[in-house]
Design an enzyme around this catalytic site. Structure first.
Site, PDB file in Angstrom:
ATOM      1  N   CYS A  43      51.755  17.631   9.486  1.00  0.00           N
ATOM      2  CA  CYS A  43      53.137  17.472   9.043  1.00  0.00           C
ATOM      3  C   CYS A  43      53.462  16.010   8.772  1.00  0.00           C
ATOM      4  CB  CYS A  43      54.094  17.960  10.129  1.00  0.00           C
ATOM      5  SG  CYS A  43      53.797  19.659  10.596  1.00  0.00           S
ATOM      6  N   ARG A  63      48.583  14.097   3.426  1.00  0.00           N
ATOM      7  CA  ARG A  63      48.307  14.489   4.811  1.00  0.00           C
ATOM      8  C   ARG A  63      47.976  15.977   4.911  1.00  0.00           C
ATOM      9  NH1 ARG A  63      50.497  10.881   8.609  1.00  0.00           N
ATOM     10  NH2 ARG A  63      50.995  12.519  10.076  1.00  0.00           N
ATOM     11  N   TRP A 112      52.625  21.529   7.957  1.00  0.00           N
ATOM     12  CA  TRP A 112      51.266  22.077   8.020  1.00  0.00           C
ATOM     13  C   TRP A 112      51.323  23.088   9.170  1.00  0.00           C
ATOM     14  CZ3 TRP A 112      47.000  22.165  11.414  1.00  0.00           C
ATOM     15  CH2 TRP A 112      45.755  22.415  10.812  1.00  0.00           C
ATOM     16  N   ASN A 136      56.824  16.629  13.798  1.00  0.00           N
ATOM     17  CA  ASN A 136      55.374  16.658  13.626  1.00  0.00           C
ATOM     18  C   ASN A 136      54.767  16.729  15.018  1.00  0.00           C
ATOM     19  OD1 ASN A 136      52.664  16.246  13.085  1.00  0.00           O
ATOM     20  ND2 ASN A 136      52.889  14.059  12.669  1.00  0.00           N
ATOM     21  N   GLY A 137      54.041  17.806  15.307  1.00  0.00           N
ATOM     22  CA  GLY A 137      53.434  17.943  16.629  1.00  0.00           C
ATOM     23  C   GLY A 137      53.547  19.377  17.110  1.00  0.00           C
ATOM     24  N   GLU A 141      27.073  14.710   6.381  1.00  0.00           N
ATOM     25  CA  GLU A 141      28.256  14.197   5.683  1.00  0.00           C
ATOM     26  C   GLU A 141      28.314  14.729   4.237  1.00  0.00           C
ATOM     27  OE1 GLU A 141      30.945  13.107   6.413  1.00  0.00           O
ATOM     28  OE2 GLU A 141      31.720  12.076   4.657  1.00  0.00           O
ATOM     29  N   LYS A 192      31.376  16.995   2.746  1.00  0.00           N
ATOM     30  CA  LYS A 192      32.130  16.622   1.527  1.00  0.00           C
ATOM     31  C   LYS A 192      32.183  17.793   0.571  1.00  0.00           C
ATOM     32  CE  LYS A 192      33.812  13.990   2.526  1.00  0.00           C
ATOM     33  NZ  LYS A 192      33.950  13.166   3.658  1.00  0.00           N
ATOM     34  N   GLU A 223      34.311  20.886   1.941  1.00  0.00           N
ATOM     35  CA  GLU A 223      35.758  20.734   2.131  1.00  0.00           C
ATOM     36  C   GLU A 223      36.523  20.635   0.817  1.00  0.00           C
ATOM     37  OE1 GLU A 223      37.061  17.200   4.223  1.00  0.00           O
ATOM     38  OE2 GLU A 223      35.434  16.031   3.381  1.00  0.00           O
ATOM     39  N   HIS A 269      12.481  26.696  11.917  1.00  0.00           N
ATOM     40  CA  HIS A 269      12.765  27.393  13.179  1.00  0.00           C
ATOM     41  C   HIS A 269      13.865  28.442  13.015  1.00  0.00           C
ATOM     42  CE1 HIS A 269       9.995  24.837  15.289  1.00  0.00           C
ATOM     43  NE2 HIS A 269      10.547  23.784  14.690  1.00  0.00           N
ATOM     44  N   LYS A 292      45.095  15.330   6.356  1.00  0.00           N
ATOM     45  CA  LYS A 292      44.454  14.012   6.420  1.00  0.00           C
ATOM     46  C   LYS A 292      44.452  13.475   7.838  1.00  0.00           C
ATOM     47  CE  LYS A 292      42.603  10.312   4.698  1.00  0.00           C
ATOM     48  NZ  LYS A 292      41.153  10.435   4.430  1.00  0.00           N
TER      49      LYS A 292
HETATM   50  C1  F6R Z   1      36.501  14.762   6.161  1.00  0.00           C
HETATM   51  C2  F6R Z   1      37.487  14.062   6.971  1.00  0.00           C
HETATM   52  C3  F6R Z   1      37.668  14.484   8.372  1.00  0.00           C
HETATM   53  C4  F6R Z   1      38.014  13.271   9.248  1.00  0.00           C
HETATM   54  C5  F6R Z   1      38.367  13.730  10.665  1.00  0.00           C
HETATM   55  C6  F6R Z   1      38.669  12.555  11.570  1.00  0.00           C
HETATM   56  O1  F6R Z   1      36.402  14.216   4.878  1.00  0.00           O
HETATM   57  O2  F6R Z   1      38.168  13.177   6.497  1.00  0.00           O
HETATM   58  O3  F6R Z   1      36.559  15.152   8.857  1.00  0.00           O
HETATM   59  O4  F6R Z   1      36.927  12.405   9.265  1.00  0.00           O
HETATM   60  O5  F6R Z   1      39.477  14.570  10.616  1.00  0.00           O
HETATM   61  O6  F6R Z   1      39.748  11.813  11.102  1.00  0.00           O
HETATM   62  P1  F6R Z   1      39.980  10.332  11.559  1.00  0.00           P
HETATM   63  O7  F6R Z   1      38.851   9.513  11.052  1.00  0.00           O
HETATM   64  O8  F6R Z   1      41.286   9.949  10.940  1.00  0.00           O
HETATM   65  O9  F6R Z   1      40.032  10.325  13.053  1.00  0.00           O
END
Ligand code: F6R
Length: 609
Positions: A2, A27, A74, A100-101, A482, A486, A489, A505, A604
């Site tokens: 949020c 976000r 959210w 937010n929370g 990673e 990417k 997501e 395995h 985000k």
């Molecule tokens: C993926 C991504 C998330 C963040 C994770 C941690 O692209 O961005 O997996 O890496 O939510 O977020 P931070 O780094 O803000 O603690």
């Protein structure tokens, strides 16, 4: 997660709030809403979906107001819907709240309000409880009513509250969830983060936990949990507002991918003094303290966790100290062996990830020294750490993390070099050689970015794949995780990463004719072993996209397509090899028509557990 915005001033609150909400879109959200004080009456408009829906809803309405609050939701409690969207109001609509929370005891409070006060709830949210609570305590003083309400609440919250009877005020509260206050001329603002306010202000108060703020157009007062007024230094934003705009790119993600050479240059060169020596600003550990550590924990979530996997490899190699890497949501509930000889490294782009923050607090409680690697200046993780090492990537807006990851890697290399030097496990020649090699990285990344067109052509061939496997050995396996994250997501492709030696395995059972396998083979000393793994999947019909250093062309014999990265020492390849995978994921998602900067279900800044 949020996002909240609030404005009190002399201008048109509606436009300013809608604009601020758009800056918070990154976000992640599923609905939005606004509450305005129009001539002493609160007008609330909210709806499911994009902010554009909200804009359309209010486009024809006059709604002249100089005070208001807005929210992007959210969903946590209750599905995304018009009625569950914020703001929420009390029974007579005189109090409006954005939040937010999560309110952990909301069921208990809801039952109590219904039983003792006959409150009827309209939504399924925890937030509506807050509006009713403030409503029953309201007796002509909004600040007092908010204090009484938060006294009853457990959980995490950043709140913005307005009241019909006090049309010149916003009351805001912070407990865990982020909150900043923007200080303008004849106007003041609240927001979940800085980019929402940069168009209007560069002077801010960073609000701490358990603080309450009273805003009018010409005054901002901060109070602690005991209602005592407190002083806060003004925080001045130095980075450019344009950094948070797309600047001609189609998406923030591709812009941020292109910003990596600059980000990495900043991360490194801000620490190199004129005489060439490296100064790790923000890290205040003495040589004795560094020698005393018997183990290191690196704790983070998602992409930041993947940066931690590389950190483990490099710290163990250069500083000869055992390192464990853990996802924050697991670390905090498993009673790990942490003591005063432990160095705890938290990695977080936002610095607000609740699981990371909670793990950090747990480590601190057990006596660890806490060092954080963070992008957002003044964020909660940064403020609660003993030492902070900023990544200097600049604002990262796209939900999918790119430049934050590579700059986190750069920080891990610098920390490993520093620890190796101080612990005497890395000689000065080796140290200088590593440093020189790190200085080359921004230019080498630029060379990969120059291959964007060719990678786009590969994406055109691959974008319809329903299932993708990423394989690699050693550091390549960390980057495989990673690359896979990417892709999944932002393009919603079912992708999976595994250490190449582990394939046989079990997972190899899933490889069949034309299954796409992306094979990372950048580690010279493991190159031949990787070729064998590639052969194994080829033998089962896989279509292989290889990734190797430009001199290792023999990979072409086993692969259907190959992307090359420039020559570079094995230990530093993660900063390079991830870049083509980011570009590939971007174009696959684009060709699949996905909403790249705001993927479905993602946020985000993950400020709930
Ligand atoms: C993926 C991504 C998330 C963040 C994770 C941690 O692209 O961005 O997996 O890496 O939510 O977020 P931070 O780094 O803000 O603690």
């Amino acid at each position: 997660m949020c996002g909240i915005v609030g404005y009190v001033g002399e201008a048109n609150a509606k436009d300013i709030i809608i604009d601020g909400l758009k800056k918070l879109e990154y976000r992640g959200y599923d609905s939005s809403g606004i509450a305005l004080n129009v001539g002493g009456r609160l007008v609330v408009r909210k709806c499911k979906g994009r902010i554009a829906n909200l804009e359309n809803m209010i486009a024809e309405e006059e709604l002249s107001a100089t005070v208001g609050i807005g929210h992007t939701r959210w969903a946590t409690h209750g599905a995304p819907s018009d009625v569950n969207a914020h703001p929420h109001t009390n029974g007579d609509g005189s109090i409006a709240v954005i939040h937010n929370g999560i309110i952990e005891n909301f069921v208990e409070l809801k039952e109590w309000l219904a039983r003792d006060y006959g409150v009827q709830f309209r939504s399924e949210t925890d937030t509506e409880v807050i509006a009713h609570l403030i409503g029953i305590y309201y007796n002509g003083d909004l600040l007092d009513a908010v204090y009484k309400a938060i006294d009853k609440m457990r959980g995490a919250y950043a709140l913005g509250v307005i009241c019909a009877q006090e049309p010149d005020k916003i009351v805001a509260v912070r407990k865990e969830s982020p909150l900043v206050v923007g200080l303008g001329n004849n106007c003041n603002f609240i927001a979940s983060d800085i980019p929402a306010l940069l168009k209007h202000v560069r002077s801010l108060y960073l609000i701490e936990n358990n603080e309450v703020v009273l805003l009018t157009k010409d005054q901002v007062k901060l109070f602690d949990a005991n209602r005592k007024e407190i002083h806060r230094d003004v925080f001045h934003v130095t980075w450019d507002a344009d950094a948070a705009e797309k600047e001609g790119y189609d998406h923030f993600m591709i812009k941020e991918i292109h910003e990596q050479p600059k980000g990495l240059y900043e991360t490194l060169h801000r620490r190199i003094d004129e005489d060439g020596s490296v100064r790790l600003d923000g890290i205040n550990m003495s040589k004795d303290e560094i020698e005393k550590f018997s183990k290191v924990y690196i704790v983070a979530c998602g992409t930041a966790y993947h940066a931690g996997l590389v950190g483990k490899y490099i710290i163990e190699k250069l500083a000869k100290i055992p390192v464990e890497v853990d996802v924050a949501s697991e670390f905090r509930y498993r009673d790990p062996f942490v003591d005063d000889k432990t160095l705890f490294i938290a990695i977080s782009q936002s610095g607000e990830t609740l699981d990371t923050l909670a793990a950090l607090r747990e480590a601190k409680r057990k006596g660890a020294r806490v060092l954080s690697v963070v992008n957002v200046v003044g964020s909660s993780v940064a403020r609660e750490s003993d030492d902070v090492f900023y990544t200097w990537a600049g604002p990262e807006i796209a939900v999918a993390s790119t430049k934050a990851y590579t700059t986190q890697l750069m920080c891990m290399y610098l920390i490993a070099l520093y620890m190796g030097k101080e612990r005497g496990t890395l000689g000065s020649d080796a140290y200088n050689q590593y440093l020189n090699d790190l200085k080359e990285i921004p230019d080498l990344i630029q060379k990969i970015l120059d291959q964007e067109e060719a990678i786009y052509e590969i994406a055109k061939k691959l974008y319809k794949s329903q299932q993708v496997f990423f394989i690699g050995r050693g550091l390549d396996s960390s980057v495989a995780y990673e690359g896979s994250l990417k892709l999944k997501e932002i393009s919603y492709t079912n992708s999976f990463a595994i250490a190449a030696g582990e394939l046989k395995h079990g997972t190899i059972a899933l490889i069949e004719q034309d299954t796409l396998v992306i094979a990372l083979a950048t580690q010279d000393f493991l190159f031949e072993k990787m070729l064998s793994n590639i052969q194994e999947v080829k033998a089962r019909g896989a279509y292989v996209l290889g990734l190797a250093k430009e001199n290792n062309t023999t990979i072409e014999r086993q692969s259907d397509r190959v992307i090359y990265i420039p020559e570079c020492r094995d230990e530093l390849t993660p900063m390079l090899s991830v870049v083509p995978l980011q570009i590939l994921a971007y174009y696959i998602a684009k060709l699949r028509g996905c909403d790249i900067d705001k993927p479905k279900n993602l946020a985000k800044s993950v400020t709930v557990e």
